[in-house]
Write an enzyme that holds these catalytic residues in place. Sequence first.
Site, PDB file in Angstrom:
ATOM      1  CB  CYS A 143      -0.951   0.215   1.102  1.00  0.00           C
ATOM      2  SG  CYS A 143      -2.080   1.415   1.011  1.00  0.00           S
ATOM      3  CB  ILE A 144       0.693   4.547   2.122  1.00  0.00           C
ATOM      4  CG1 ILE A 144      -0.148   4.896   1.714  1.00  0.00           C
ATOM      5  CG2 ILE A 144       1.937   5.964   2.055  1.00  0.00           C
ATOM      6  CD1 ILE A 144      -0.668   5.758   2.495  1.00  0.00           C
TER       7      ILE A 144
END
Length: 576
Positions: A306-307
Amino acid sequence: MDDQSKPRDGGDLNRVLREQLAAASGGFAPDVYVNAWWDWYLNVAQKPVRQVEILEDAMAKAMDNWNFALKASVGQSLAPAEGDSRFKGEAWSQWPFNVLAHGYRNYADWWRTAWSSVPGVAQQSEQQLEFIARNALETLSPANYLLTNPELLDATRAEAGQNLVRGFSHWLEDIERTLDGKGGAGTEQFVVGRDVAATPGKVVMRNDLVELIQYSPQTPTVHAEPVLIVGAWIMKYYILDLSPSNSMAQYLVSQGHTVFMVSWKNPTASDRNLGMDDYLRLGIRDALAAITAIVPKRKVHAVGYCIGGTLLSIAAAVLAAEGDKRLASLTLLAAQQDFSEPGELSLFISPSQLDALEGAMRRTGVLKSEQMGAAFMLLRSRDLLWTPAVNSYLRGKRETPNDLMAWNADGTRMPCRMHAEYLRSLYLNNALARGEFSAEGRPVDLAAIHVPMFVVGTETDHVAPWKSVYKARGLTRSADYTFLLTSGGHNAGIVSGPAHPRRRHRVRTWSNERDTLTPQAWFETTPSQTGSWWPVWERWLGAHSSAAKIPPPSLGSETAGYASLADAPGQYVLEK
């Protein structure tokens, strides 16, 4: 004269008013939706033909409702709404409930026709209207209320109302848990360090932002190159170390990999000025320094989720530009670099919306986990709000929590500065994909990344749509590049234990820097395979490691300045 008594200029007053409005609205910007409505209204007002089409559609659906009601009133058993799982039960085919459901579906369909495909309306405005209308229509569904849901009425009669008694008890319990800051009912049975985040290991490095966990070896020999996993700071790291059958950390260690995991601190108001550069320095650079000291003269397989994968992409490009060759490979899990098509999260990304969000964050110094959770709930209100509420409060049935649900209830905060930088630079301006993003004062060029890459997208991801994740191929220059698409969503698709019975995946590898396909062509020409993607990736890691295995390295290294500080899972993951 102190700061409190100084006269404020217009900019100060606007900022204060924006902060107050943001606090009242929970960080949402009402003007975004007002402007979207005006965009639609003004364009419809200028198009008499479209007005007539909308009116004709309303009349046609009204006539259809009338005809349906006449047929149902004479005792015909009529299915009210084909394709809608809420109304598929036999009880919904009986009057008057089939009339209610049929009328509701026609009303919802009419609204979708009315707001869509109006010439001149901006795509963003149409998406905003769809979001607002979808949530409003979910609120009106007859499936959500006792008196208009025949299945709920039957259950209430069969149990003499005991389902409602249990439901009221559940409601009171949920109110109490919310006021006490607790997660959902039953999630406390998953204790961090015992039931989840339970893979044995040691904290071998701690700074002001992260703890670095090194997991204990479980095989007599290991692959020479260690694995560094960087999760997203919007979630506790143990989504990748859930219960043993769902733990990526446990799986990799059992397959003979030396695994390190970044555990992010849960920031407080005192961390409000931490920015993206701090996350790069403290989260990636410091972790790499520790790993290469503990396992010297070995490259590192870097994994980002993800991030965390976005940050790791930035770090890989920065390291490559510096001539740093410590990375053996780069694995990205549901991680975007090009944010031009960010999926449903684009509903919350606009200058006005970000102004409101920053106003709310300035008051507290952080983005609270409840604010982020509310945004995700609104994106999927039927699944995350209405269905659980109906089941718990009207049916009187509690859903049995699992490890993923317990993790989801264990929210984190985000520092004001970092979150604002991330949303504006990456989401709003798409600066990373456009080559305009700077890290540590220098531009970041993803084309500098040449290491072997393994990129994973998930089919039903509403956070990082797989076609957006797929774009990493065109931004990087790996001559050994694999893209894998797995079934499932942003979380469940990634947390796919090695023996998952319902998973499938598609995978293709390129052996040069530039060959590619459009996402649709890739999907159509890449065959689907049954089973979890974890074994596929683990074999890839093994193939990209040294042929000879070695004895496991020590947990930490006192001589290198990285002594064992505590048992896993450490202290940062326990912070509320």
